[in-house]
Design a protein around this motif. Structure first.
Motif, PDB file in Angstrom:
ATOM      1  N   ASN A  32      -0.899  47.817  23.607  1.00 45.62           N
ATOM      2  CA  ASN A  32       0.515  48.151  23.827  1.00 45.62           C
ATOM      3  C   ASN A  32       1.406  47.321  22.904  1.00 45.62           C
ATOM      4  O   ASN A  32       2.377  47.828  22.330  1.00 45.62           O
ATOM      5  CB  ASN A  32       0.873  47.897  25.290  1.00 45.62           C
ATOM      6  N   HIS A  33       1.053  46.059  22.743  1.00 47.73           N
ATOM      7  CA  HIS A  33       1.816  45.186  21.843  1.00 47.73           C
ATOM      8  C   HIS A  33       1.613  45.602  20.382  1.00 47.73           C
ATOM      9  O   HIS A  33       2.571  45.672  19.601  1.00 47.73           O
ATOM     10  CB  HIS A  33       1.388  43.733  22.045  1.00 47.73           C
ATOM     11  N   LYS A  59       3.551  48.530  18.382  1.00 46.14           N
ATOM     12  CA  LYS A  59       4.832  48.345  17.689  1.00 46.14           C
ATOM     13  C   LYS A  59       4.672  48.564  16.185  1.00 46.14           C
ATOM     14  O   LYS A  59       5.578  49.056  15.521  1.00 46.14           O
ATOM     15  CB  LYS A  59       5.362  46.933  17.943  1.00 46.14           C
ATOM     16  N   HIS A  87       3.629  45.296  31.219  1.00 41.60           N
ATOM     17  CA  HIS A  87       4.893  45.409  30.491  1.00 41.60           C
ATOM     18  C   HIS A  87       5.189  46.882  30.215  1.00 41.60           C
ATOM     19  O   HIS A  87       4.281  47.714  30.222  1.00 41.60           O
ATOM     20  CB  HIS A  87       4.827  44.633  29.171  1.00 41.60           C
ATOM     21  N   LYS A 116       5.560  50.423  28.633  1.00 39.46           N
ATOM     22  CA  LYS A 116       4.756  51.064  27.589  1.00 39.46           C
ATOM     23  C   LYS A 116       5.596  51.285  26.338  1.00 39.46           C
ATOM     24  O   LYS A 116       6.696  51.817  26.408  1.00 39.46           O
ATOM     25  CB  LYS A 116       4.209  52.402  28.089  1.00 39.46           C
ATOM     26  N   HIS A 117       5.051  50.867  25.200  1.00 34.84           N
ATOM     27  CA  HIS A 117       5.753  51.086  23.936  1.00 34.84           C
ATOM     28  C   HIS A 117       5.716  52.576  23.595  1.00 34.84           C
ATOM     29  O   HIS A 117       4.709  53.251  23.845  1.00 34.84           O
ATOM     30  CB  HIS A 117       5.098  50.276  22.811  1.00 34.84           C
ATOM     31  N   ASN A 119       5.147  54.035  20.950  1.00 35.13           N
ATOM     32  CA  ASN A 119       4.071  54.374  20.013  1.00 35.13           C
ATOM     33  C   ASN A 119       2.689  54.368  20.669  1.00 35.13           C
ATOM     34  O   ASN A 119       1.683  54.579  19.985  1.00 35.13           O
ATOM     35  CB  ASN A 119       4.050  53.400  18.830  1.00 35.13           C
ATOM     36  N   LYS A 172      10.447  50.334  13.315  1.00 32.47           N
ATOM     37  CA  LYS A 172      11.592  49.415  13.271  1.00 32.47           C
ATOM     38  C   LYS A 172      11.496  48.549  12.028  1.00 32.47           C
ATOM     39  O   LYS A 172      10.436  48.007  11.717  1.00 32.47           O
ATOM     40  CB  LYS A 172      11.613  48.534  14.526  1.00 32.47           C
TER      41      LYS A 172
END
Length: 203
Positions: free
Chosen positions: A52-53, A56, A82, A84-85, A87, A202
């Protein structure tokens, strides 16, 4: 149209084959990178926060089986502490990925050489799709498939000697997600998520 990079994380070879085929059939320009696959449910659960990290910087598509968990949302909540991103595409097969194969009822019945009516209409409602698949394979007149998929008599194995191999062959040659999703809501949600996915970058 530029390629969409995406990494995979799955429980086993069969799940990997299904995801690769879904990505191909989506007709989106996905470019598959790494596939994390080291042995089942526990490994996926352990690495998911890190995935999940990592999402990004590079998108991920993750597939696990619901198995005996209460519902997909509860499983997702338990696995991700945490948010969910965007992506990360995290999908749950209800209750096992075998249900998604069986959901293409016409193709799977032809694959085994059995009547289509033997395969239920709502595959997400089947508590043990793997056992159903094996029971259906027992009725196949194709001996090579019976020998590959069904456990040998008096064997302690849960599946036949080439279970994944023959099912992967079916996925690559016969399975169509667009047709299968009409008999599996979890597959429909997963395939739609793939088709509609737009990564967020980003600076």
């Amino acid at each position: 149209m530029s390629d969409i990079p995406i990494n995979l994380a799955v429980e086993d070879d069969l799940s990997e084959a299904v995801l690769r085929e879904m990505l191909r059939q989506s007709q989106r320009p996905f470019s598959i990178g790494t596939c994390h696959k080291r042995g089942g449910y526990g490994y996926l659960k352990k690495i998911l926060p890190g995935i999940n990290h990592a999402a990004k910087g590079s998108p991920y598509l993750v597939l696990t089986d619901l198995d005996r968990n209460e519902c997909p949302l509860a499983l997702m909540t338990e696995w991700l502490s945490h948010p969910k991103h965007p992506n990360l595409i995290f999908r749950v097969a209800v209750t096992e990925v075998e249900a998604w194969l069986l959901a293409h009822r016409e193709a799977f019945s032809q694959f085994l050489g059995i009547p289509t009516d033997l395969i239920p209409y709502d595959l997400d409602a089947i508590p043990d799709p793997k056992q159903l698949l094996i029971n259906l394979a027992k009725r196949s007149k194709k001996r090579h498939l019976r020998d590959a998929i069904v456990p040998a008599p008096n064997s302690t194995a849960k599946t036949g000697k080439d279970y994944n191999g023959k099912l992967i062959e079916f996925v690559r040659q016969n399975w169509k997600a667009e047709l299968a999703k009409t008999h599996s809501q979890s597959l429909e949600r997963a395939f739609n998520a793939v088709i509609c996915f737009e990564p967020i970058w980003k600076n």
